[in-house]
Design a protein around this motif. Structure first.
Motif, mmCIF file in Angstrom:
data_model
loop_
_atom_site.group_PDB
_atom_site.id
_atom_site.type_symbol
_atom_site.label_atom_id
_atom_site.label_comp_id
_atom_site.label_asym_id
_atom_site.label_seq_id
_atom_site.Cartn_x
_atom_site.Cartn_y
_atom_site.Cartn_z
ATOM 1 N N THR A 224 -26.198 9.517 11.111
ATOM 2 C CA THR A 224 -27.087 8.534 10.513
ATOM 3 C C THR A 224 -26.952 8.529 8.992
ATOM 4 O OG1 THR A 224 -29.410 7.871 10.410
ATOM 5 C CG2 THR A 224 -28.979 10.221 10.440
ATOM 6 N N TYR A 225 -27.140 7.342 8.409
ATOM 7 C CA TYR A 225 -27.079 7.141 6.953
ATOM 8 C C TYR A 225 -25.724 7.555 6.354
ATOM 9 C CZ TYR A 225 -32.089 6.465 7.373
ATOM 10 O OH TYR A 225 -33.319 6.006 7.758
ATOM 11 N N GLN A 246 -27.316 5.687 14.018
ATOM 12 C CA GLN A 246 -28.294 4.812 13.383
ATOM 13 C C GLN A 246 -28.093 4.741 11.869
ATOM 14 O OE1 GLN A 246 -32.408 4.689 14.581
ATOM 15 N NE2 GLN A 246 -32.070 6.226 16.166
ATOM 16 N N ALA A 247 -28.337 3.543 11.321
ATOM 17 C CA ALA A 247 -28.413 3.308 9.878
ATOM 18 C C ALA A 247 -27.135 3.696 9.135
ATOM 19 C CB ALA A 247 -29.619 4.046 9.290
ATOM 20 N N TYR A 273 -29.618 -0.335 13.748
ATOM 21 C CA TYR A 273 -29.823 -0.450 12.297
ATOM 22 C C TYR A 273 -28.544 -0.173 11.497
ATOM 23 C CZ TYR A 273 -34.670 -0.265 13.789
ATOM 24 O OH TYR A 273 -35.861 -0.520 14.425
#
Length: 417
Positions: A224-225, A246-247, A273
């Motif tokens: 993520t990120y 995610q993200a 996302y």
């Protein structure tokens, strides 16, 4: 045990802990500032719990081996030079931290997988704030539990895919945290094989020869990120399950076989996302089952998604599709996945009921994408008037496109993502 016995035991334990603390030492190494000039000598003198502080300078000591619970700390970025011949640092044991060093010019060996930092059969290891340049493998981890790899800068010396190692390579590990690293110019930026219960977050992986991130047989992991930019083939997640994605941002992964994400034989995972911007294919899915793909933005990709007929029970819902040459492509007429309540910028229907959904369904697979799938050379006709007419005729009377691949409630306005 009587009360006095408890008190005596607690007091003895307290004295023992104090004694261990008092025995921990700091050994200083420096070519000008320390009493010892060799890191190897300091490691041989150290015992569990000691710290070794290494002052600035260039250290050429071949392969340094650490198998004690120590903290190896670099002050003012001392350089460990492998001279293109040696594996620089080899770690085995538990409770070991290495931070603040510059690793330069590790040796090359395709048989032994030389690395700037190699960690084998260990537990509770931290590698942080290091800079690794011109290494075959930068960080190579095998059979380790509880490892933190944080805020390292890794820059390779790319040759070919066959003779360039990975930036951060983990094999048979558990509970790893890969956080805040910058990795470029390796074969794969980050490589996971048989790695479970781990987190990859806030990393930048760019300009690697093959994948920015490569998963193989790795379950129950999260990434993520992260940003994956201009990698040769994007990101690959293969033969895995229960992966949470995610993200993240997948940007500018272009090439004849490049993807934002390649999903092959994975199941029961979640993709949400994320931004897929200007990739050859945003998501390529093959043999993929029970994946929820929600709240993503597909923007200016060649193909937003390629969903092969071997995929089953995947839910594509509440995503934005805008500016893509093709929204969806597939290689068969069988449809076992659902597309529901997505925004498609090519949708030209209307909303007389004003409920936010189009009154007529949207067919995201164009006839032309089916033709290109079977004959890639026809891509030269992209954006011709003839193709536009044929696509409109196909939407009115479907003949080549899968009749059931349809979004029954397309959104009129894009989602705020």
């Amino acid at each position: 045990m009587p009360l006095n016995g408890h008190l005596q035991f607690t007091f003895l334990l307290f004295l023992l802990l104090c004694n261990v603390h008092l025995q921990a030492r700091v050994i200083s190494v420096g070519q000008h500032d320390g009493h010892i000039t060799s890191i190897k000598e300091a490691v041989s003198m150290a015992v569990d719990g000691d710290s070794i502080w290494v002052h600035s300078g260039v250290y050429r000591e071949g392969n340094i081996i650490i198998n004690k619970s120590i903290y190896l700390k670099g002050l003012d970025h001392p350089c460990l030079d492998g001279e293109g011949k040696y594996e620089i640092l080899t770690i085995s044991g538990r409770d070991i931290t290495v931070s603040g060093f510059v690793f330069l010019n590790s040796g090359y060996s395709s048989m032994l997988d030389y690395a700037a930092i190699k960690c084998i059969d260990a537990r509770n290891i931290t590698l942080e704030e290091n800079e690794i340049t011109h290494a075959y493998f930068a960080i190579h981890i095998s059979n380790v539990e509880d490892i933190v790899i944080r805020n390292n800068r890794i820059h390779g010396n790319p040759k070919t895919e066959q003779n360039t190692g990975n930036g951060i390579h983990l094999w048979k590990c558990k509970k790893a945290l890969i956080d805040g690293n910058i990795i470029s110019k390796h074969r794969d930026g980050i490589y996971f094989e048989f790695v479970t219960e781990s987190l990859i977050t806030c990393n930048l992986s760019y300009e690697n020869i093959r994948y920015g991130l490569h998963f193989m047989f790795s379950h129950k992991d999260t990434y993520t990120y992260n940003r994956f930019v201009e990698n040769g083939a994007g990101v690959a997640v293969m033969y895995s399950k229960e992966v949470d994605m995610q993200a993240n941002e997948f940007v500018d992964n272009w090439g004849s076989a490049a993807y934002g994400i390649l999903l092959k034989d994975i199941s029961d995972s979640y993709i949400a996302y994320n931004l897929f911007d200007q990739n050859t294919v945003g998501i390529y899915m093959e043999g993929t089952n029970r994946i929820n793909i929600h709240w993503n933005h597909f923007h200016k990709n060649g193909w937003a998604m390629k969903v092969q007929a071997s995929c089953n029970e995947n839910k594509i819902q509440h995503n934005n599709f805008s500016g893509n040459s093709f929204d969806i492509a597939t290689n068969g007429s069988l449809v076992l996945n659902s597309f529901d309540q997505n925004y498609w910028d090519k949708y030209d229907g209307y909303d007389r009921t004003r409920d936010g959904y189009g009154d007529i369904p949207y067919r995201p697979v164009s006839m032309y994408s089916m033709i290109v799938e079977q004959n890639p050379y026809t891509l030269i006709l992209l954006r011709s008037i003839l193709i536009s007419f044929l696509d409109k005729a196909e939407k009115a009377i479907p003949s080549l496109t899968p009749e059931l691949l349809i979004d029954n409630k397309p959104l009129i306005k894009p989602l705020c993502l």
